[in-house]
Design a protein around this motif. Structure first.
Motif, short mmCIF file in Angstrom:
data_model
loop_
_atom_site.label_atom_id
_atom_site.label_comp_id
_atom_site.label_asym_id
_atom_site.label_seq_id
_atom_site.Cartn_x
_atom_site.Cartn_y
_atom_site.Cartn_z
N GLY A 135 0.81 -1.21 0.00
CA GLY A 135 0.00 0.00 0.00
C GLY A 135 0.84 1.26 0.00
O GLY A 135 0.37 2.33 -0.41
N VAL A 136 2.08 1.13 0.47
CA VAL A 136 2.97 2.29 0.48
C VAL A 136 3.42 2.65 -0.94
O VAL A 136 3.88 3.76 -1.19
CB VAL A 136 4.18 2.00 1.39
CG1 VAL A 136 5.17 3.16 1.41
CG2 VAL A 136 3.72 1.69 2.80
N LEU A 137 3.29 1.69 -1.86
CA LEU A 137 3.73 1.95 -3.23
C LEU A 137 3.01 3.14 -3.84
O LEU A 137 3.60 3.91 -4.60
CB LEU A 137 3.51 0.70 -4.09
CG LEU A 137 4.40 -0.51 -3.77
CD1 LEU A 137 4.02 -1.68 -4.67
CD2 LEU A 137 5.87 -0.15 -3.94
N SER A 138 1.73 3.31 -3.51
CA SER A 138 1.01 4.46 -4.05
C SER A 138 1.61 5.76 -3.53
O SER A 138 1.78 6.72 -4.29
CB SER A 138 -0.47 4.37 -3.67
OG SER A 138 -0.61 4.34 -2.25
N ASP A 139 1.94 5.81 -2.24
CA ASP A 139 2.59 7.00 -1.69
C ASP A 139 3.97 7.20 -2.31
O ASP A 139 4.39 8.33 -2.56
CB ASP A 139 2.72 6.89 -0.17
CG ASP A 139 1.36 6.88 0.52
OD1 ASP A 139 0.40 7.41 -0.08
OD2 ASP A 139 1.26 6.33 1.63
N LEU A 140 4.69 6.07 -2.54
CA LEU A 140 6.02 6.18 -3.12
C LEU A 140 5.94 6.73 -4.54
O LEU A 140 6.75 7.58 -4.94
CB LEU A 140 6.69 4.80 -3.12
CG LEU A 140 8.10 4.73 -3.71
CD1 LEU A 140 9.04 5.63 -2.94
CD2 LEU A 140 8.60 3.30 -3.72
N ILE A 141 4.95 6.28 -5.31
CA ILE A 141 4.78 6.81 -6.67
C ILE A 141 4.47 8.30 -6.62
O ILE A 141 4.97 9.08 -7.43
CB ILE A 141 3.67 6.03 -7.39
CG1 ILE A 141 4.11 4.57 -7.62
CG2 ILE A 141 3.32 6.68 -8.72
CD1 ILE A 141 3.02 3.70 -8.19
N PHE A 142 3.66 8.70 -5.65
CA PHE A 142 3.34 10.13 -5.50
C PHE A 142 4.59 10.93 -5.17
O PHE A 142 4.81 12.02 -5.72
CB PHE A 142 2.27 10.29 -4.42
CG PHE A 142 1.83 11.70 -4.20
CD1 PHE A 142 1.38 12.47 -5.26
CD2 PHE A 142 1.87 12.26 -2.95
CE1 PHE A 142 0.97 13.78 -5.07
CE2 PHE A 142 1.46 13.57 -2.74
CZ PHE A 142 1.01 14.33 -3.82
N VAL A 143 5.41 10.41 -4.26
CA VAL A 143 6.65 11.11 -3.90
C VAL A 143 7.58 11.20 -5.09
O VAL A 143 8.20 12.26 -5.35
CB VAL A 143 7.34 10.39 -2.72
CG1 VAL A 143 8.73 10.97 -2.48
CG2 VAL A 143 6.51 10.50 -1.46
N LEU A 144 7.70 10.11 -5.87
CA LEU A 144 8.57 10.13 -7.05
C LEU A 144 8.07 11.14 -8.08
O LEU A 144 8.88 11.82 -8.72
CB LEU A 144 8.65 8.73 -7.66
CG LEU A 144 9.30 7.65 -6.80
CD1 LEU A 144 9.29 6.32 -7.52
CD2 LEU A 144 10.72 8.04 -6.42
N ALA A 145 6.75 11.24 -8.24
CA ALA A 145 6.21 12.24 -9.17
C ALA A 145 6.51 13.65 -8.68
O ALA A 145 6.90 14.53 -9.48
CB ALA A 145 4.70 12.03 -9.33
N LEU A 146 6.35 13.89 -7.38
CA LEU A 146 6.68 15.20 -6.83
C LEU A 146 8.16 15.53 -7.02
O LEU A 146 8.52 16.67 -7.34
CB LEU A 146 6.32 15.25 -5.34
CG LEU A 146 4.85 15.39 -4.99
CD1 LEU A 146 4.66 15.25 -3.48
CD2 LEU A 146 4.31 16.73 -5.46
N LEU A 147 9.02 14.54 -6.81
CA LEU A 147 10.45 14.76 -7.00
C LEU A 147 10.74 15.15 -8.44
O LEU A 147 11.61 16.00 -8.70
CB LEU A 147 11.22 13.49 -6.63
CG LEU A 147 11.35 13.18 -5.14
CD1 LEU A 147 12.00 11.81 -4.94
CD2 LEU A 147 12.16 14.25 -4.44
N PHE A 148 10.03 14.53 -9.37
CA PHE A 148 10.25 14.87 -10.78
C PHE A 148 9.92 16.33 -11.05
O PHE A 148 10.72 17.07 -11.65
CB PHE A 148 9.39 13.94 -11.66
CG PHE A 148 9.45 14.30 -13.12
CD1 PHE A 148 10.53 13.93 -13.89
CD2 PHE A 148 8.43 15.02 -13.71
CE1 PHE A 148 10.60 14.27 -15.24
CE2 PHE A 148 8.47 15.36 -15.06
CZ PHE A 148 9.56 14.98 -15.82
N PHE A 149 8.75 16.77 -10.61
CA PHE A 149 8.33 18.14 -10.89
C PHE A 149 9.18 19.15 -10.12
O PHE A 149 9.56 20.21 -10.67
CB PHE A 149 6.85 18.32 -10.56
CG PHE A 149 5.93 17.58 -11.49
CD1 PHE A 149 5.81 17.97 -12.82
CD2 PHE A 149 5.21 16.49 -11.05
CE1 PHE A 149 4.97 17.29 -13.69
CE2 PHE A 149 4.38 15.80 -11.91
CZ PHE A 149 4.25 16.20 -13.24
N LEU A 150 9.47 18.86 -8.84
CA LEU A 150 10.27 19.79 -8.06
C LEU A 150 11.68 19.90 -8.61
O LEU A 150 12.26 21.00 -8.66
CB LEU A 150 10.30 19.35 -6.59
CG LEU A 150 9.01 19.55 -5.80
CD1 LEU A 150 9.16 18.96 -4.40
CD2 LEU A 150 8.65 21.02 -5.71
#
Length: 376
Positions: free
Chosen positions: A162-177
């Protein structure tokens, strides 16, 4: 004196003397009410706020790598790509090691069930001989069952999916930031021209946060390598997992040492008895306590600018508001709050001194080090 200055002066004097302005008690109560509503909102949106803060802190920490690549002639897109590959690789690799190690731990624990029951029986007899009530001792002994930990760890392991969804969100944020980090310099230059105090506060936040993260990461890596090597020599199972745990808990102030010590010490007790457990405790006291409590603070210095009491209270508070990751993010988030509430407003410098924060002789927040800033 202009009309605007006259109105501000009149309002300030009236509020300070209890005239037409709001009484100071009302202002304090309104401030406390606003703070309560804000904290409640942060806790309700922790599922969103925590990944955003984590991604922001990671970008602040690795921003110098991107700037170094740009100075060496790398185009902006290639510098961002190298940065993302580096960060993504570290996060995914760390997650895989933890996932595999927890899976091995779930299969390993049932093998120690007999040993655990034997230790509980000995402890029960010792407590009974010491005069502790036999019924209370038996109740405690019946509640201690190693077999109960295996399903719990299994649920934790399955919950990692279930943490994978949060991890994907963090990775997407890292990309944009990371993609937008190159333009922060111009934005901060414009902001500093218009509002010098705001720009200085944000630059100070980035500088203190990066210095804290860099020093903590370096010493955490040293401690992790030493702990892993020592645990492997002692013969404690899953030494790599406990080394990673000591690395992560190095970011948790005050109590991180104990959180990293308890699991390998208990496993050493189950696997080999009292001597391996004492050896693990001795190794952790030698490495972790000395490095984290004596050497590491010397290099951090006053760059963070938070007293020990404020640090401990921040740990408890942000763990309650943001969840488990709040313990790791406690120092950076506290630095952000300090920059927004204290450093941006010269009228609140007295509060920085009251909280024993790092300030200079003029009452301004002190900035240590000559490192480059994130936004420059």
């Amino acid at each position: 004196m202009t009309d605007r200055q006259l109105r501000v002066h009149t309002f300030t004097e009236a509020g300070g003397r209890g005239g037409p302005g709001l009484p100071r008690a009302v202002v304090i109560l309104l401030g406390l009410a606003a703070a309560t509503v804000t904290v409640a909102g942060m806790r309700a949106t922790a599922w969103l706020l925590t990944p955003v803060l984590l991604a922001l802190v990671i970008v602040i920490a690795v921003a110098p790598v991107q700037r170094a690549l740009r100075r060496r002639g790398f185009p902006a897109w290639s510098a961002t790509l190298v940065l993302l590959v580096l960060v993504y690789g570290l996060i995914i690799g760390f997650g895989l090691v933890v996932f595999v190690s927890l899976g091995k731990l779930v299969t390993l624990l049932p093998q120690y069930a007999g040993r655990f029951d034997e230790l509980v029986a000995r402890a029960t007899d010792a407590l009974a001989r010491a005069g502790v009530g036999i019924e209370q001792v038996r109740d405690v002994a019946r509640s201690l069952d190693l077999a109960k930990l295996a399903p719990y760890l299994g649920s934790v392991l399955s919950g990692l999916t279930g943490v994978l969804s949060d991890l994907i969100f963090v990775l997407a944020l890292l990309f944009f930031l990371s993609a937008e980090a190159g333009g922060f310099g111009d934005r901060m230059t414009a902001l500093t021209r218009e509002r010098p105090a705001t720009g200085a506060a944000l630059i100070g936040f980035a500088t203190r946060t990066r210095r804290y993260l860099v020093v903590t990461t370096v010493f955490g890596f040293i401690v992790a390598v030493l702990d892993t090597t020592a645990l492997a020599i002692i013969g404690v199972p899953l030494a790599v997992l406990w080394g990673l745990l000591s690395f992560v808990t190095n970011y948790i102030p005050n109590v991180g040492f104990l959180l990293g010590l308890i699991p390998p010490a208990l496993l050493a007790l189950l696997d080999g008895g009292w001597r391996p457990m004492v050896a693990v405790i001795g190794v952790y006291c030698l490495f972790n306590l000395v490095i984290q409590s004596l050497i590491q603070p010397y290099y951090v210095g006053d760059s963070v600018g938070l007293s020990a009491t404020v640090t401990f209270l921040a740990l408890v508070f942000w763990s309650w508001v943001l969840g488990p990751l709040g313990a790791i993010l406690a120092i950076p988030v506290t630095l952000l709050v300090r920059s927004v509430l204290l450093d941006m407003d010269p009228r609140t410098r007295w509060l920085a001194g009251l909280l024993h924060l790092s300030v200079d002789d003029a009452g301004r927040p002190r900035r240590s080090g000559n490192g480059r800033h994130l936004f420059r």
